[in-house]
Design a protein around this motif. Structure first.
Motif, PDB file in Angstrom:
ATOM      1  N   THR A 237       0.672  -1.372  -0.301  1.00 28.61           N
ATOM      2  CA  THR A 237       0.108   0.073  -0.008  1.00 28.61           C
ATOM      3  C   THR A 237       1.186   1.170  -0.477  1.00 28.61           C
ATOM      4  O   THR A 237       1.776   0.733   0.894  1.00 28.61           O
ATOM      5  N   PRO A 238       1.037   2.016  -0.815  1.00 31.87           N
ATOM      6  CA  PRO A 238       1.252   3.246  -0.779  1.00 31.87           C
ATOM      7  C   PRO A 238       0.624   4.042   0.784  1.00 31.87           C
ATOM      8  O   PRO A 238       0.245   4.323   1.452  1.00 31.87           O
TER       9      PRO A 238
ATOM     10  N   VAL B 117      -9.637   5.933  -2.776  1.00 29.55           N
ATOM     11  CA  VAL B 117      -9.040   6.092  -4.226  1.00 29.55           C
ATOM     12  C   VAL B 117      -7.887   4.572  -3.964  1.00 29.55           C
ATOM     13  O   VAL B 117      -8.077   4.266  -5.267  1.00 29.55           O
ATOM     14  N   TRP B 118      -7.435   3.860  -2.753  1.00 27.00           N
ATOM     15  CA  TRP B 118      -6.599   3.521  -2.963  1.00 27.00           C
ATOM     16  C   TRP B 118      -7.161   1.666  -3.286  1.00 27.00           C
ATOM     17  O   TRP B 118      -6.983   1.103  -3.832  1.00 27.00           O
ATOM     18  N   ASP B 119      -8.786   1.711  -2.556  1.00 27.35           N
ATOM     19  CA  ASP B 119      -9.999   0.389  -2.492  1.00 27.35           C
ATOM     20  C   ASP B 119     -10.117  -0.071  -4.245  1.00 27.35           C
ATOM     21  O   ASP B 119     -10.514  -0.597  -5.184  1.00 27.35           O
ATOM     22  N   ALA B 120     -10.477   1.805  -5.251  1.00 23.71           N
ATOM     23  CA  ALA B 120     -11.180   2.216  -5.961  1.00 23.71           C
ATOM     24  C   ALA B 120      -9.874   1.607  -7.547  1.00 23.71           C
ATOM     25  O   ALA B 120     -10.565   1.128  -8.135  1.00 23.71           O
ATOM     26  N   TYR B 121      -9.084   1.398  -6.594  1.00 28.62           N
ATOM     27  CA  TYR B 121      -7.204   1.697  -7.960  1.00 28.62           C
ATOM     28  C   TYR B 121      -7.704  -0.585  -7.987  1.00 28.62           C
ATOM     29  O   TYR B 121      -8.054  -1.381  -8.532  1.00 28.62           O
ATOM     30  N   ASN B 122      -7.337  -0.955  -6.749  1.00 25.59           N
ATOM     31  CA  ASN B 122      -7.319  -1.996  -6.513  1.00 25.59           C
ATOM     32  C   ASN B 122      -8.903  -3.071  -7.085  1.00 25.59           C
ATOM     33  O   ASN B 122      -8.631  -4.087  -7.375  1.00 25.59           O
TER      34      ASN B 122
ATOM     35  N   THR C  22      -0.625   9.283  -8.440  1.00 24.85           N
ATOM     36  CA  THR C  22       0.750   9.119  -8.740  1.00 24.85           C
ATOM     37  C   THR C  22       0.381   8.147  -7.317  1.00 24.85           C
ATOM     38  O   THR C  22       0.769   8.673  -6.458  1.00 24.85           O
ATOM     39  N   PHE C  23       1.250   7.305  -6.474  1.00 23.07           N
ATOM     40  CA  PHE C  23       1.465   6.115  -5.438  1.00 23.07           C
ATOM     41  C   PHE C  23       3.063   6.872  -5.372  1.00 23.07           C
ATOM     42  O   PHE C  23       3.931   6.162  -6.157  1.00 23.07           O
ATOM     43  N   TYR C  24       3.056   6.618  -3.796  1.00 25.79           N
ATOM     44  CA  TYR C  24       4.022   7.211  -3.242  1.00 25.79           C
ATOM     45  C   TYR C  24       4.721   6.423  -1.959  1.00 25.79           C
ATOM     46  O   TYR C  24       3.666   6.039  -1.357  1.00 25.79           O
TER      47      TYR C  24
ATOM     48  N   LEU D   7     -12.150   3.810 -10.567  1.00 28.97           N
ATOM     49  CA  LEU D   7     -11.804   4.729 -10.267  1.00 28.97           C
ATOM     50  C   LEU D   7     -11.439   5.927 -10.754  1.00 28.97           C
ATOM     51  O   LEU D   7     -11.344   7.518  -9.430  1.00 28.97           O
ATOM     52  N   TYR D   8     -12.205   7.037 -12.339  1.00 31.69           N
ATOM     53  CA  TYR D   8     -12.691   7.811 -12.299  1.00 31.69           C
ATOM     54  C   TYR D   8     -13.820   8.472 -11.956  1.00 31.69           C
ATOM     55  O   TYR D   8     -13.563   9.999 -11.197  1.00 31.69           O
TER      56      TYR D   8
END
Length: 233
Positions: free
Chosen positions: A62-63, A91-96, A140-142, A218-219
């Motif tokens: 996880t970033p 955001v992170w859950d929507a991406y995954n 951007t994930f950091y 995600l969008y």
């Protein structure tokens, strides 16, 4: 008269037989095999049309923060900050949870078996500093800890230079940038990796992942955050 009765009896007997019973053994076998093949094709098509195949870029950790850019504004979400944690995981859950295309879609669109690919570009560096526009967000994930670049099988990524030299030294990155645009369909995407040795201001790289995925969910989350007034100049 007796022969006529026998003939009529035979015709009547035949007439009461089913179509299958009147077929020869050879024709029966051909019909059974043909229908079995057709049934198998139907079942296979149904399976290919409903079973998804993961073709997106998978990050194992996880970033620590996410930076989202619209055409003119920016939003930074921290995983360990209470005020932004809920939106961070939106955001992170929507991406995954972004959907991957079903198997039959990958076949017809020419990317069956490809999925996530790790790339070292021997030709030139890719620029990712201006991905955002009126219909596209830059995400951007950091990570605070460097991440190992891996291939689609999760193994350490190795690559070849333009002169043919094979490089087996591990590649580490600290950020991954990609574009998220409108559209409810699987798209070919680049995930640009900033190496741990690159300057923090760098927006070019030779290392990236390519993948296919439908990021409409995600969008929609990013658009909701924008509509909620959480972006700032």
């Amino acid at each position: 008269m007796e022969n006529q009765e026998i003939t009529n009896s035979a015709i009547t007997s035949t007439a009461h037989k089913s179509f299958f019973e009147r077929m020869t053994l050879t024709n029966r076998i051909i019909m059974i095999v043909s229908y079995s093949i057709i049934a198998a094709l139907i079942i296979t098509t149904i399976i290919l049309a409903v079973v998804p195949t993961y073709t997106g870029a998978k990050f194992n950790s996880t970033p620590d923060r996410v930076v989202i850019k619209s055409e003119s504004q920016t939003l930074t979400l921290y995983e360990d900050t209470e005020s932004t944690r809920v939106d961070f995981y939106r955001v992170w859950d929507a991406y995954n949870n972004s959907s991957s295309p079903v198997v039959i879609e990958t076949i017809f669109n020419g990317y069956a078996g490809k999925g996530m690919t790790a790339v070292y570009d021997t030709q030139s560096s890719k620029s990712y500093g201006s991905l955002a526009n009126a219909t596209t967000y830059s995400v951007t994930f950091y990570w605070d800890e460097k991440q190992l670049m891996t291939d689609k099988n999760g193994q350490q990524f190795t690559y070849e230079l333009s002169n043919g030299t094979q490089v087996t030294d591990p590649v580490y990155y600290v950020a991954a940038t990609f574009a998220v645009s409108q559209g409810d369909q699987a798209k070919y995407s680049y995930f640009y990796l900033r190496r741990d040795t690159a300057a923090t201001s760098s927006t070019t790289t030779r290392f990236y992942y390519t993948a296919y995925g439908n990021y409409v969910g995600l969008y929609n989350v990013l658009q909701a955050l924008y509509d909620e007034g959480k972006f700032s100049v």
